[in-house]
Design an enzyme around this catalytic site. Structure first.
Site, PDB file in Angstrom:
ATOM      1  N   PRO A   9     -75.660  -1.594   3.444  1.00 63.05           N
ATOM      2  CA  PRO A   9     -75.500  -2.145   4.475  1.00 63.05           C
ATOM      3  C   PRO A   9     -75.564  -1.053   5.834  1.00 63.05           C
ATOM      4  O   PRO A   9     -75.674  -0.065   5.886  1.00 63.05           O
ATOM      5  CB  PRO A   9     -73.933  -2.096   4.508  1.00 63.05           C
ATOM      6  CG  PRO A   9     -73.458  -1.254   3.252  1.00 63.05           C
ATOM      7  CD  PRO A   9     -74.466  -1.346   2.448  1.00 63.05           C
ATOM      8  N   ASN A  10     -76.246  -1.913   6.915  1.00 65.64           N
ATOM      9  CA  ASN A  10     -76.432  -1.296   8.236  1.00 65.64           C
ATOM     10  C   ASN A  10     -77.996  -0.431   8.082  1.00 65.64           C
ATOM     11  O   ASN A  10     -78.394  -0.139   9.346  1.00 65.64           O
ATOM     12  CB  ASN A  10     -75.343  -0.205   8.841  1.00 65.64           C
ATOM     13  CG  ASN A  10     -74.312  -1.090   8.947  1.00 65.64           C
ATOM     14  OD1 ASN A  10     -74.037  -1.949   9.710  1.00 65.64           O
ATOM     15  ND2 ASN A  10     -73.211  -0.616   8.318  1.00 65.64           N
ATOM     16  N   ARG A  17     -79.376   2.246  14.992  1.00 63.40           N
ATOM     17  CA  ARG A  17     -78.289   2.572  14.797  1.00 63.40           C
ATOM     18  C   ARG A  17     -78.140   4.231  14.974  1.00 63.40           C
ATOM     19  O   ARG A  17     -79.281   4.979  14.263  1.00 63.40           O
ATOM     20  CB  ARG A  17     -77.732   2.285  13.346  1.00 63.40           C
ATOM     21  CG  ARG A  17     -78.622   3.023  12.364  1.00 63.40           C
ATOM     22  CD  ARG A  17     -78.058   2.623  10.851  1.00 63.40           C
ATOM     23  NE  ARG A  17     -76.471   3.072  10.552  1.00 63.40           N
ATOM     24  CZ  ARG A  17     -76.113   3.288   9.431  1.00 63.40           C
ATOM     25  NH1 ARG A  17     -76.830   3.081   8.243  1.00 63.40           N
ATOM     26  NH2 ARG A  17     -75.038   3.758   9.250  1.00 63.40           N
ATOM     27  N   TYR A  22     -79.938   8.974  12.452  1.00 62.15           N
ATOM     28  CA  TYR A  22     -80.865   8.378  11.306  1.00 62.15           C
ATOM     29  C   TYR A  22     -82.201   8.206  11.756  1.00 62.15           C
ATOM     30  O   TYR A  22     -83.241   7.924  11.034  1.00 62.15           O
ATOM     31  CB  TYR A  22     -80.351   7.194  10.991  1.00 62.15           C
ATOM     32  CG  TYR A  22     -79.099   6.916  10.293  1.00 62.15           C
ATOM     33  CD1 TYR A  22     -78.842   7.595   9.205  1.00 62.15           C
ATOM     34  CD2 TYR A  22     -78.023   6.621  11.333  1.00 62.15           C
ATOM     35  CE1 TYR A  22     -77.557   7.648   8.574  1.00 62.15           C
ATOM     36  CE2 TYR A  22     -76.516   6.778  10.635  1.00 62.15           C
ATOM     37  CZ  TYR A  22     -76.441   7.291   9.341  1.00 62.15           C
ATOM     38  OH  TYR A  22     -75.276   7.389   8.595  1.00 62.15           O
ATOM     39  N   ASN A  73     -80.483   3.527  -1.600  1.00 64.36           N
ATOM     40  CA  ASN A  73     -79.325   4.150  -0.488  1.00 64.36           C
ATOM     41  C   ASN A  73     -78.343   2.955  -0.342  1.00 64.36           C
ATOM     42  O   ASN A  73     -78.620   2.206   0.292  1.00 64.36           O
ATOM     43  CB  ASN A  73     -80.468   4.156   0.688  1.00 64.36           C
ATOM     44  CG  ASN A  73     -79.513   4.993   1.786  1.00 64.36           C
ATOM     45  OD1 ASN A  73     -78.270   5.102   1.699  1.00 64.36           O
ATOM     46  ND2 ASN A  73     -80.041   5.274   2.873  1.00 64.36           N
ATOM     47  N   ALA A  76     -72.809   2.841   3.083  1.00 67.78           N
ATOM     48  CA  ALA A  76     -71.482   3.308   3.141  1.00 67.78           C
ATOM     49  C   ALA A  76     -70.600   2.750   1.942  1.00 67.78           C
ATOM     50  O   ALA A  76     -69.635   3.466   1.340  1.00 67.78           O
ATOM     51  CB  ALA A  76     -70.810   2.505   4.433  1.00 67.78           C
ATOM     52  N   ASP A  86     -71.009   0.807 -11.608  1.00 64.97           N
ATOM     53  CA  ASP A  86     -70.870  -0.131 -12.741  1.00 64.97           C
ATOM     54  C   ASP A  86     -72.244  -0.616 -12.914  1.00 64.97           C
ATOM     55  O   ASP A  86     -72.670  -0.914 -14.306  1.00 64.97           O
ATOM     56  CB  ASP A  86     -69.852  -0.929 -12.913  1.00 64.97           C
ATOM     57  CG  ASP A  86     -68.632   0.095 -13.240  1.00 64.97           C
ATOM     58  OD1 ASP A  86     -68.469   1.074 -13.436  1.00 64.97           O
ATOM     59  OD2 ASP A  86     -67.339  -0.545 -13.080  1.00 64.97           O
ATOM     60  N   GLU A  97     -80.560   8.380  -5.980  1.00 65.01           N
ATOM     61  CA  GLU A  97     -79.946   8.000  -4.836  1.00 65.01           C
ATOM     62  C   GLU A  97     -80.428   8.854  -3.764  1.00 65.01           C
ATOM     63  O   GLU A  97     -80.893   9.864  -3.773  1.00 65.01           O
ATOM     64  CB  GLU A  97     -78.538   8.589  -5.195  1.00 65.01           C
ATOM     65  CG  GLU A  97     -77.518   8.628  -3.751  1.00 65.01           C
ATOM     66  CD  GLU A  97     -76.201   9.492  -4.330  1.00 65.01           C
ATOM     67  OE1 GLU A  97     -76.072  10.215  -5.154  1.00 65.01           O
ATOM     68  OE2 GLU A  97     -75.228   9.363  -3.454  1.00 65.01           O
ATOM     69  N   HIS A  99     -80.158   9.691   0.636  1.00 63.39           N
ATOM     70  CA  HIS A  99     -79.604   9.370   2.019  1.00 63.39           C
ATOM     71  C   HIS A  99     -80.454   9.976   3.067  1.00 63.39           C
ATOM     72  O   HIS A  99     -80.681  11.171   2.637  1.00 63.39           O
ATOM     73  CB  HIS A  99     -78.039  10.121   1.845  1.00 63.39           C
ATOM     74  CG  HIS A  99     -77.208   9.396   0.773  1.00 63.39           C
ATOM     75  ND1 HIS A  99     -76.737   8.324   0.988  1.00 63.39           N
ATOM     76  CD2 HIS A  99     -76.924   9.801  -0.331  1.00 63.39           C
ATOM     77  CE1 HIS A  99     -75.967   7.729  -0.147  1.00 63.39           C
ATOM     78  NE2 HIS A  99     -76.142   8.707  -0.939  1.00 63.39           N
ATOM     79  N   ARG A 106     -71.422  16.126   6.164  1.00 63.75           N
ATOM     80  CA  ARG A 106     -70.941  15.129   7.308  1.00 63.75           C
ATOM     81  C   ARG A 106     -69.416  15.215   7.034  1.00 63.75           C
ATOM     82  O   ARG A 106     -68.831  15.993   6.332  1.00 63.75           O
ATOM     83  CB  ARG A 106     -71.907  14.038   7.391  1.00 63.75           C
ATOM     84  CG  ARG A 106     -73.138  13.993   8.003  1.00 63.75           C
ATOM     85  CD  ARG A 106     -73.853  12.730   7.943  1.00 63.75           C
ATOM     86  NE  ARG A 106     -73.126  12.020   8.866  1.00 63.75           N
ATOM     87  CZ  ARG A 106     -73.649  10.602   8.956  1.00 63.75           C
ATOM     88  NH1 ARG A 106     -74.319   9.972   8.200  1.00 63.75           N
ATOM     89  NH2 ARG A 106     -73.067   9.869   9.842  1.00 63.75           N
ATOM     90  N   ARG A 110     -67.670  11.054   3.431  1.00 61.40           N
ATOM     91  CA  ARG A 110     -69.096  10.985   2.923  1.00 61.40           C
ATOM     92  C   ARG A 110     -69.634  11.943   1.859  1.00 61.40           C
ATOM     93  O   ARG A 110     -70.797  11.784   1.396  1.00 61.40           O
ATOM     94  CB  ARG A 110     -70.035  11.309   4.266  1.00 61.40           C
ATOM     95  CG  ARG A 110     -70.030   9.914   5.157  1.00 61.40           C
ATOM     96  CD  ARG A 110     -71.027  10.090   6.436  1.00 61.40           C
ATOM     97  NE  ARG A 110     -70.399   9.769   7.634  1.00 61.40           N
ATOM     98  CZ  ARG A 110     -70.394   8.244   7.876  1.00 61.40           C
ATOM     99  NH1 ARG A 110     -70.949   7.642   6.903  1.00 61.40           N
ATOM    100  NH2 ARG A 110     -70.158   7.855   8.989  1.00 61.40           N
TER     101      ARG A 110
HETATM  102  C1  DQA Z   1     -76.437   6.943   4.645  1.00 60.13           C
HETATM  103  C2  DQA Z   1     -75.168   7.799   4.791  1.00 60.13           C
HETATM  104  C3  DQA Z   1     -73.889   7.038   4.591  1.00 60.13           C
HETATM  105  O1  DQA Z   1     -72.678   7.720   4.707  1.00 60.13           O
HETATM  106  C4  DQA Z   1     -73.973   5.930   5.748  1.00 60.13           C
HETATM  107  O2  DQA Z   1     -72.600   5.155   5.614  1.00 60.13           O
HETATM  108  C5  DQA Z   1     -75.013   5.224   5.619  1.00 60.13           C
HETATM  109  C6  DQA Z   1     -76.570   5.656   5.609  1.00 60.13           C
HETATM  110  C7  DQA Z   1     -77.676   7.704   4.775  1.00 60.13           C
HETATM  111  O3  DQA Z   1     -78.708   7.277   4.599  1.00 60.13           O
HETATM  112  O4  DQA Z   1     -77.830   8.826   5.378  1.00 60.13           O
HETATM  113  O5  DQA Z   1     -74.993   3.991   5.982  1.00 60.13           O
HETATM  114  O6  DQA Z   1     -76.374   6.580   3.441  1.00 60.13           O
END
Ligand code: DQA
Length: 145
Positions: A9-10, A17, A22, A73, A76, A86, A97, A99, A106, A110
């Site tokens: 998401p996002n 954003r 970011y 990634n 959230a 799972d 993973e 980020h 942070r 998080r």
């Molecule tokens: C994120 C970090 C997460 O805490 C956040 O909710 C994101 C982006 C990152 O890429 O730093 O949406 O995954």
């Protein structure tokens, strides 16, 4: 070798954003950068982005038997989703993973990752270059097989 890059998401709002966290690179240019990197390494790459947890689970399940590595990634959902954990465990495809921000420095919420337990590595705080580093890790893993 085929790699699936999943964004939660996002992340489609990259460039818009919170640029102080970011950066200003857009989601589209991130995909172009990864595509270019994979092309140079003769890797097949596919992308998936969703704001919906179940859709992310469905896409991970669909990857079973079809891809060699996952870069994820989960946004959230990293900090909340047992379902994504799972799903990654279920398919047992090597996953890294990523980020963009340094999540471990942070807010406390998080600093928890439900996903990490199903991943062979985690990259945080390297901006969007972290996706490329994740691809390198998957390639090394693929070569050592
Ligand atoms: C994120 C970090 C997460 O805490 C956040 O909710 C994101 C982006 C990152 O890429 O730093 O949406 O995954």
């Amino acid at each position: 070798m085929k790699i699936l890059v999943i964004n939660g998401p996002n992340l489609n709002m990259l460039g818009i954003r919170e640029p102080q966290i970011y950066g200003r690179e857009t989601y589209r240019s991130l995909l172009e950068k990864i595509e270019c990197y994979c092309k140079a390494k003769s890797l097949d790459v596919e992308f998936f982005q969703s704001n919906h947890e179940g859709d992310l689970v469905d896409r991970i399940q669909a990857a079973y038997g079809a891809v060699d590595g996952i870069v994820i990634n989960p946004g959230a959902y990293t900090h909340t989703s047992v379902a994504i954990l799972d799903a990654l465990k279920a398919v047992s495809i090597p996953a890294v993973e990523v980020h963009i921000s340094e999540v471990d420095k942070r807010e406390e919420f998080r600093q928890i990752s439900y996903i990490r337990a199903a991943c062979i590595a985690t990259i945080t705080g390297h901006g969007t270059d972290g996706y490329l580093e994740a691809i390198d890790i998957l390639c090394q893993k693929g070569e050592s097989k």
